[in-house]
Each structure stands twice: as C-alpha cells, then as structure tokens.
Design a protein around this motif. Structure first.
Motif, PDB file in Angstrom:
ATOM      1  N   ARG A  38       0.839  -1.210   0.000  1.00 21.98           N
ATOM      2  CA  ARG A  38       0.000   0.000   0.000  1.00 21.98           C
ATOM      3  C   ARG A  38       0.870   1.254   0.000  1.00 21.98           C
ATOM      4  O   ARG A  38       0.613   2.208  -0.726  1.00 21.98           O
ATOM      5  N   ARG A  39       1.907   1.252   0.827  1.00 24.93           N
ATOM      6  CA  ARG A  39       2.812   2.409   0.890  1.00 24.93           C
ATOM      7  C   ARG A  39       3.518   2.608  -0.443  1.00 24.93           C
ATOM      8  O   ARG A  39       3.663   3.738  -0.902  1.00 24.93           O
ATOM      9  N   SER A  40       3.954   1.521  -1.064  1.00 20.35           N
ATOM     10  CA  SER A  40       4.706   1.663  -2.311  1.00 20.35           C
ATOM     11  C   SER A  40       3.817   2.161  -3.441  1.00 20.35           C
ATOM     12  O   SER A  40       4.293   2.812  -4.356  1.00 20.35           O
ATOM     13  N   ARG A  41       2.517   1.860  -3.394  1.00 10.82           N
ATOM     14  CA  ARG A  41       1.600   2.377  -4.408  1.00 10.82           C
ATOM     15  C   ARG A  41       1.473   3.891  -4.309  1.00 10.82           C
ATOM     16  O   ARG A  41       1.213   4.568  -5.299  1.00 10.82           O
ATOM     17  N   ARG A  42       1.630   4.426  -3.105  1.00 13.79           N
ATOM     18  CA  ARG A  42       1.511   5.872  -2.907  1.00 13.79           C
ATOM     19  C   ARG A  42       2.789   6.606  -3.314  1.00 13.79           C
ATOM     20  O   ARG A  42       2.773   7.800  -3.546  1.00 13.79           O
ATOM     21  N   GLU A  43       3.902   5.867  -3.352  1.00 13.72           N
ATOM     22  CA  GLU A  43       5.167   6.496  -3.721  1.00 13.72           C
ATOM     23  C   GLU A  43       5.305   6.494  -5.241  1.00 13.72           C
ATOM     24  O   GLU A  43       4.622   5.776  -5.946  1.00 13.72           O
ATOM     25  N   VAL A  44       6.206   7.297  -5.741  1.00 15.31           N
ATOM     26  CA  VAL A  44       6.476   7.301  -7.165  1.00 15.31           C
ATOM     27  C   VAL A  44       7.156   5.980  -7.501  1.00 15.31           C
ATOM     28  O   VAL A  44       8.155   5.604  -6.886  1.00 15.31           O
ATOM     29  N   LEU A  45       6.582   5.266  -8.462  1.00 20.15           N
ATOM     30  CA  LEU A  45       7.130   3.964  -8.828  1.00 20.15           C
ATOM     31  C   LEU A  45       8.070   4.111 -10.010  1.00 20.15           C
ATOM     32  O   LEU A  45       7.809   4.851 -10.955  1.00 20.15           O
ATOM     33  N   VAL A  46       9.140   3.377  -9.967  1.00 18.20           N
ATOM     34  CA  VAL A  46      10.090   3.318 -11.065  1.00 18.20           C
ATOM     35  C   VAL A  46       9.951   1.945 -11.679  1.00 18.20           C
ATOM     36  O   VAL A  46      10.057   0.939 -10.997  1.00 18.20           O
ATOM     37  N   ASP A  47       9.664   1.877 -12.989  1.00 17.71           N
ATOM     38  CA  ASP A  47       9.435   0.598 -13.642  1.00 17.71           C
ATOM     39  C   ASP A  47      10.719  -0.171 -13.907  1.00 17.71           C
ATOM     40  O   ASP A  47      10.697  -1.380 -14.042  1.00 17.71           O
ATOM     41  N   GLU A  48      11.823   0.518 -14.006  1.00 21.67           N
ATOM     42  CA  GLU A  48      13.063  -0.168 -14.322  1.00 21.67           C
ATOM     43  C   GLU A  48      13.752  -0.647 -13.060  1.00 21.67           C
ATOM     44  O   GLU A  48      13.854   0.068 -12.084  1.00 21.67           O
ATOM     45  N   VAL A  49      14.227  -1.870 -13.137  1.00 18.20           N
ATOM     46  CA  VAL A  49      15.009  -2.439 -12.051  1.00 18.20           C
ATOM     47  C   VAL A  49      16.441  -2.494 -12.554  1.00 18.20           C
ATOM     48  O   VAL A  49      16.698  -3.011 -13.641  1.00 18.20           O
ATOM     49  N   PRO A  50      17.389  -1.967 -11.796  1.00 19.04           N
ATOM     50  CA  PRO A  50      18.766  -1.982 -12.292  1.00 19.04           C
ATOM     51  C   PRO A  50      19.264  -3.406 -12.468  1.00 19.04           C
ATOM     52  O   PRO A  50      18.945  -4.297 -11.690  1.00 19.04           O
ATOM     53  N   ASP A  51      20.026  -3.608 -13.561  1.00 16.90           N
ATOM     54  CA  ASP A  51      20.628  -4.918 -13.799  1.00 16.90           C
ATOM     55  C   ASP A  51      21.730  -5.160 -12.792  1.00 16.90           C
ATOM     56  O   ASP A  51      22.368  -4.225 -12.303  1.00 16.90           O
TER      57      ASP A  51
END
Length: 188
Positions: free
Chosen positions: A93-106
């Motif tokens: 729930r908290r992470s949905r409220r934060e700005v999400l970054v779609d890329e995961v670093p390799d």
C-alpha cells in the motif's frame, strides 16, 4: 526430548522462554522462523530489501507478543504468517503511494555462469515475474501453499478464507500462471 501433549503448539515452549527474556530461545525462534518469513515476503513483494524489513518487523512482534501469547486460540505459526502477510500488505500500500520506477537496475555480475545455472535462473526469473503479475490474493495462496508448504487448511486460516475459497484462488492462479508463462513463449 519429551513429546508434546496432544494439541500443544510446537512453538509454545519457545514463546514461554522468550516471554521470560531467554535470549537463546529468541535466537532459536529467529533461526527457525526467519528463513520462511524472508521467503514469504520476498515472493510476495519481489524485493529482497523490503522482505528483510518485513521479516525483521515480524520477529520484533514475536518478541513483543510473547508475554501475552495465549496458547490454544491460534497456532503460533499461523499467527506469524498472518503478521507477515499484513506487513507485506502495508508495504505494498505504501509503495503504491510512492512514485514507482518501472526499471530495475541490472546486476553488475560479469562472471560467466554455467549453462544449467543460467537456464535455472532464467526460468526462476520468468516464474517470479509471472507470480508478481498475479492478483495479490492468488499470489498469497500460491506462496503459502507451494513455497511455504502450508496445508490447504493452514493456508486458508492464514488468509482468513474457507478451504474452498483457497482452492478456488489456487485454481485460478495456476490457470493464470500457465497462461502468463505460455504468453512469455515458454511451456508451462
């Protein structure tokens, strides 16, 4: 070691000892429960760092709850899984409220790996991605039964649903996983 009385929670003695401040009992509880909590949280959250936070918080709650634990109401392991699920829900729930970054670093791993390890890692990654794509309740059912190895009755109790509802969630999850893995271009 003496056998437990019928119906006695296998964790009851450790909880009593933890309630008295026994550090060895706390270490034994952490050793017994932390790996499963980490696995549960990692599979639900898809993030090892967040999973560590969840598992540590769940273990802190064990320490705080031990003096008040009443055997017989619920199996301790069921309660602990429920605590971990709730903490995962809070984190999501908290992470949905934060700005999400779609890329995961390799990963910066340049060492070559044997083919078998690469194949296993790739398969594990595909299954992990498919698992993350499931609706939360289906993902919880799969993780509790297949990865945590809880029985249908135990998993249903943790999820606070009937066994029939759990079986329905599992059935839908298996169908969806098959579809996702086939769409990914691999046999399910």
């Amino acid at each position: 070691m003496t056998p437990l009385p019928i119906g006695e929670d296998p964790d009851a003695d450790l909880l009593r000892r933890i309630a008295r401040g026994d550090a060895a009992a706390a270490r034994a509880m952490v050793g017994a429960k932390l790996p499963r909590l980490l696995a549960l949280a990692t599979r639900l959250l898809g993030d090892a760092v967040a999973a560590e936070d969840v598992a540590q918080e769940a273990m802190l709650r064990v320490w705080r709850q031990a003096p008040r634990w009443k055997s017989g109401r619920a199996k301790f392991d069921t309660w602990l899984h429920r605590v971990a699920l709730n903490l995962c829900h809070d984190r999501m729930r908290r992470s949905r409220r934060e700005v999400l970054v779609d890329e995961v670093p390799d990963r910066a791993d340049t060492d070559p790996l044997p083919d078998a390890v690469l194949l296993t890692a790739a398969t594990s990654e595909r299954v992990g991605a498919a698992l993350q794509a499931l609706p939360l309740r289906q993902r919880e059912a799969v993780v509790l039964q297949y990865y945590q190895e809880l029985s249908n009755v135990e998993a249903a109790e943790v999820m606070e649903v009937s066994v029939e509802a759990l079986e329905s969630l599992l059935s839908r999850a298996r169908r969806r996983l098959r579809l996702l893995l086939v769409e990914d271009g691999h046999d399910a």
